[in-house]
Design an enzyme around this catalytic site. Structure first.
Site, PDB file in Angstrom:
ATOM      1  N   HIS A 177       0.835  -1.218   0.000  1.00  0.00           N
ATOM      2  CA  HIS A 177       0.000   0.000   0.000  1.00  0.00           C
ATOM      3  C   HIS A 177       0.867   1.266   0.000  1.00  0.00           C
ATOM      4  O   HIS A 177       0.526   2.267   0.621  1.00  0.00           O
ATOM      5  CB  HIS A 177      -0.929   0.021   1.218  1.00  0.00           C
ATOM      6  N   ASN A 181     -10.272  -2.683   2.717  1.00  0.00           N
ATOM      7  CA  ASN A 181     -10.006  -2.695   1.275  1.00  0.00           C
ATOM      8  C   ASN A 181     -11.288  -2.427   0.506  1.00  0.00           C
ATOM      9  O   ASN A 181     -12.368  -2.380   1.094  1.00  0.00           O
ATOM     10  CB  ASN A 181      -9.456  -4.073   0.852  1.00  0.00           C
TER      11      ASN A 181
END
Ligand code: HDE
Length: 694
Positions: free
Chosen positions: A78, A151
């Site tokens: 990420h 997510n």
């Protein structure tokens, strides 16, 4: 020279004396990091005008030293992300299941910071690869920070945290060659996936159009792991968290995503920033699925297994709040880069489940901050500080300590308050964090529960619940990715697993790869079952069609009709979308002789970055653009990416040369209403006519 420094003739050498600065005063003096006013920020200290630089120059050394250390290690996953500030508001109390104030005080606004991200690419990678997106929310609650680190896909690739480093190593660029960047279409990823059947469900999601979001503002979000809510008496209820975008779900086409990466690598970051900057604040509904232990026990899968979702048709998502993002960060590094999310940050009334993936996450996020931010005091950085309540304890010192605690008592229990000293904070059994009293008496084992063994039923549920275009995109995405795999046995193993999802999917993928036959099904650990289809898993048709928050490109040239430009742009803006005027040259002379300044030049504003296009061209304008490849690409790509194309009657030669065939999404702009309606969606019927899908 517009500054009032004492004359230093040597300072002018090399800059012609043209320093356009305002004068310094007591409040805007440039200083070193230690507060010493800097007299000259143009020249280092040298032995003579042409001599070597002196070690004594602490101003130079401090400046360069700080610069040398400006970068910190990027997140191992990420790394590429965009952030925004906003607030959360509870609209419905969950008092019957939790005592967390943020979930019980209706109407109360809580500050949030959100960071969206891709997973595989580095911090400087592009915004639009096929990938899962992170959706991490930090709520600054009155009872401490709550980080819901989720997510845009409700399930995960693996069931046990011990596999996470393997998954990520396989997904990121390959170890020896250092590529591909931000892409899963390579050997190591699919090798791992084929050997890890539990990942099949998530693969369905990642290969679906959800892996190609149109905008960070148009994504759903999910807490993924199962959590618990605790009421005042300590009674526990399982919970899954959901975010629903007000603008609806929308994705790009694969070919479009690839081209956007070239046209605007910051496509998502820019879109989010601009929307907030212009007051078009993105908003999400916040929802929960609540389940008692008894309800969880009768599910045909384990609620602790993060590769499974709970179909909404079985347990509806109850909307209990909303989140609005209304402020851009002031500084990308200080906020978006330094924000540290920890799934362990939960307020009293929220608790964890025994999900073995979540349990691993409870360790990982605290641990990673030390290598990323370099200090156990990372919680003192402004973006990470608890804002809704004070922070008081006896933890002391450490690297980069910003606080100056008072008094002698740096331990507890202590009785110094009685002696007139500062005694410090005390534990609070009534309002403090409590853990659900879940009975645990077991043998220590390294074992995957039997209830985690069904790897295919929900993958099948997902695939079969999709609309036809979405199924075709999914199959084609797997074909694309496997075409980049160089080992035949890796490809075949993946297809053998797909046989267990749906033999038709396996056949389509095999045919797409040019194989005569799909390999036989692999042996599943547990035979899959057929579940009732879940239309809520689709994108197409799930949310109302809208032009809100979208972008329309209006192509003009010399001779364009200004009145039509005005009609189209104001209609688009009235529908809540952004209209960008594009022209071959920034200044255009309109039909009536007046001049128009375009927002963008054609070469820098290809149609990929818009949701629909309007061609407002005169006969002459069209004739000149027929010879301009950027204009042909503009039209051709809009058509190939299934966008509405509104045009004036004189545009026919351009449409013809670009291969545009008449369909419901191609219309004359005189019918502005029809154009706006078509622009609010993609022309799915067009796709089979122009693309060979698997
Ligand atoms: Fe993460 N994950 N993760 N993850 N994750 C990180 O923490 C990890 C997982 C997610 O914008 C890291 O601060 C492990 C699931 C997001 O800053 C790291 C496991 C989900 C973000 C880490 C998982 C996520 C991260 C890297 C398996 C969806 C970005 C930097 C047990 C629910 C947050 C950092 C941001 C970041 C570990 C699985 C979401 C290394 C060990 C499942 C959105 O700690």
């Amino acid at each position: 020279m517009a500054n009032d420094r004492p004359p230093r003739p040597e300072a002018r050498i090399g800059n012609g004396g043209e320093l356009h600065q305002t004068a310094s005063g007591p409040d805007n003096r440039l200083t070193t990091n230690h507060g010493v006013p800097v007299g000259d920020n143009e020249n280092s200290l040298k032995a003579g005008p042409r001599g070597p630089t002196l070690l004594e120059d602490f101003v130079l050394r401090e400046k360069i030293h700080h610069f040398d250390h400006e970068r910190i290690p990027e997140r191992i996953v990420h790394a590429r992300g965009s952030g925004a500030h906003g607030h959360f508001e509870l609209t419905k109390s969950l008092k019957h299941v939790t005592h967390a104030k943020i979930l019980t005080e209706v109407g109360e606004k809580t500050e949030v910071f959100v960071r969206f991200s891709t997973v595989a690419g580095g911090a400087g990678s592009v915004d639009t690869p096929r990938d899962v997106r992170g959706f991490a929310v930090k709520f600054y609650t009155k009872e401490g920070n709550w980080d819901l680190v989720g997510n845009n896909i409700p399930v995960f690739f693996i069931q046990d945290a011990i596999k996470f480093p393997d998954l990520i190593h396989a997904a990121k660029m390959e170890a020896d060659r250092g590529y591909p960047q931000a892409a899963t279409a390579h050997d190591t990823f699919w090798d791992f996936i084929g050997l890890t059947p539990e990942s099949t469900h998530m693969i369905m999601w990642a290969m679906s159009d959800r892996g190609l979001p149109r905008s960070l503002r148009m994504m759903e979000g999910f807490g993924v792991n199962t959590f618990r809510l605790l009421d005042e008496k300590g009674k526990a209820t399982f919970v899954k968290f959901h975010w629903r975008p007000k603008l609806g779900l929308q994705s790009t086409c694969w070919d479009e995503a690839v081209k956007i990466a070239g046209a605007d690598p910051d496509f998502h970051r820019r879109d989010l920033y601009n929307a907030i900057d212009s007051g078009d604040f993105p908003e999400w509904e916040f929802g929960v699925q609540l389940l008692t232990q008894e309800q969880a026990d009768v599910l045909p899968f384990d609620i602790l297994d993060a590769t499974k979702l709970i179909p909404e048709e079985l347990h509806p998502v109850e909307i209990v709040g909303k989140m609005v993002l209304d402020r851009n960060p002031d500084n990308f590094f200080a906020e978006t880069e330094q924000v540290a999310f920890l799934p362990t940050n939960v307020p009293p009334g929220v608790d964890f489940s025994e999900d073995p993936l979540l349990q691993g996450r409870l360790f990982s996020y605290l641990d990673t901050q030390l290598s990323r931010l370099g200090s156990t005091n990372f919680h003192q950085l402004p973006i990470n500080q608890a804002k809704g309540c004070p922070v008081m304890n006896f933890q002391r010192d450490g690297h980069m300590q910003h606080n100056v605690p008072q008094g002698r008592a740096n331990y507890e229990p202590n009785s110094l308050a009685e002696a007139g000293e500062i005694g410090g904070p005390r534990e609070c059994p009534d309002r403090g964090f409590r853990t659900a009293a879940v009975p645990v008496e077991e043998t220590k084992v390294r074992i995957r529960a039997e209830t985690f063994a069904d790897h295919y039923s929900q993958a099948r549920l997902f695939f079969r619940s999709q609309s036809e275009p979405e199924q075709a995109h999914l199959a084609s995405a797997i074909v694309f990715e496997l075409s980049k795999v160089t080992f035949e046995h890796v490809r075949l193993r993946v297809i053998a697993n797909l046989q267990n999802v749906d033999p038709k999917l396996a056949k389509r993928v095999a045919a797409g790869l040019g194989l005569d036959d799909a390999p036989k099904a692999s042996k599943p650990a547990k035979a899959p079952i057929d579940m009732d289809l879940s239309p809520a898993l689709r994108i197409i048709g799930k949310y109302p069609e809208t032009l809100k928050g979208r972008a329309v490109g209006v192509l003009v040239a010399d001779g364009s009709d200004g009145a039509m430009v005005q009609t189209v742009t104001s209609a688009v803006e009235k529908a809540g979308a952004d209209a960008t005027i594009i022209a071959p040259k920034i200044k255009v002379t309109l039909k009536d002789g007046s001049s128009l300044t375009a927002d963008a030049q054609l070469a820098g504003a290809p149609s990929m970055i818009f949701d629909a296009v309007a061609l407002v061209l005169s006969e002459g304008g069209c004739a000149s653009l027929v010879k301009e490849s950027a204009a042909l690409d503009f039209v051709m790509n809009a058509f190939a990416h299934l966008k509405a194309i509104g045009h004036t009657a004189d545009c026919k030669p351009l449409l013809q040369k670009a291969g545009v065939e008449p369909d419901a999404g191609v219309m004359e702009l005189s019918d502005t209403k029809a154009f706006l309606k078509a622009a609010a969606t993609r022309q799915w019927d067009r796709e089979p006519k122009l693309r060979l899908l698997a």
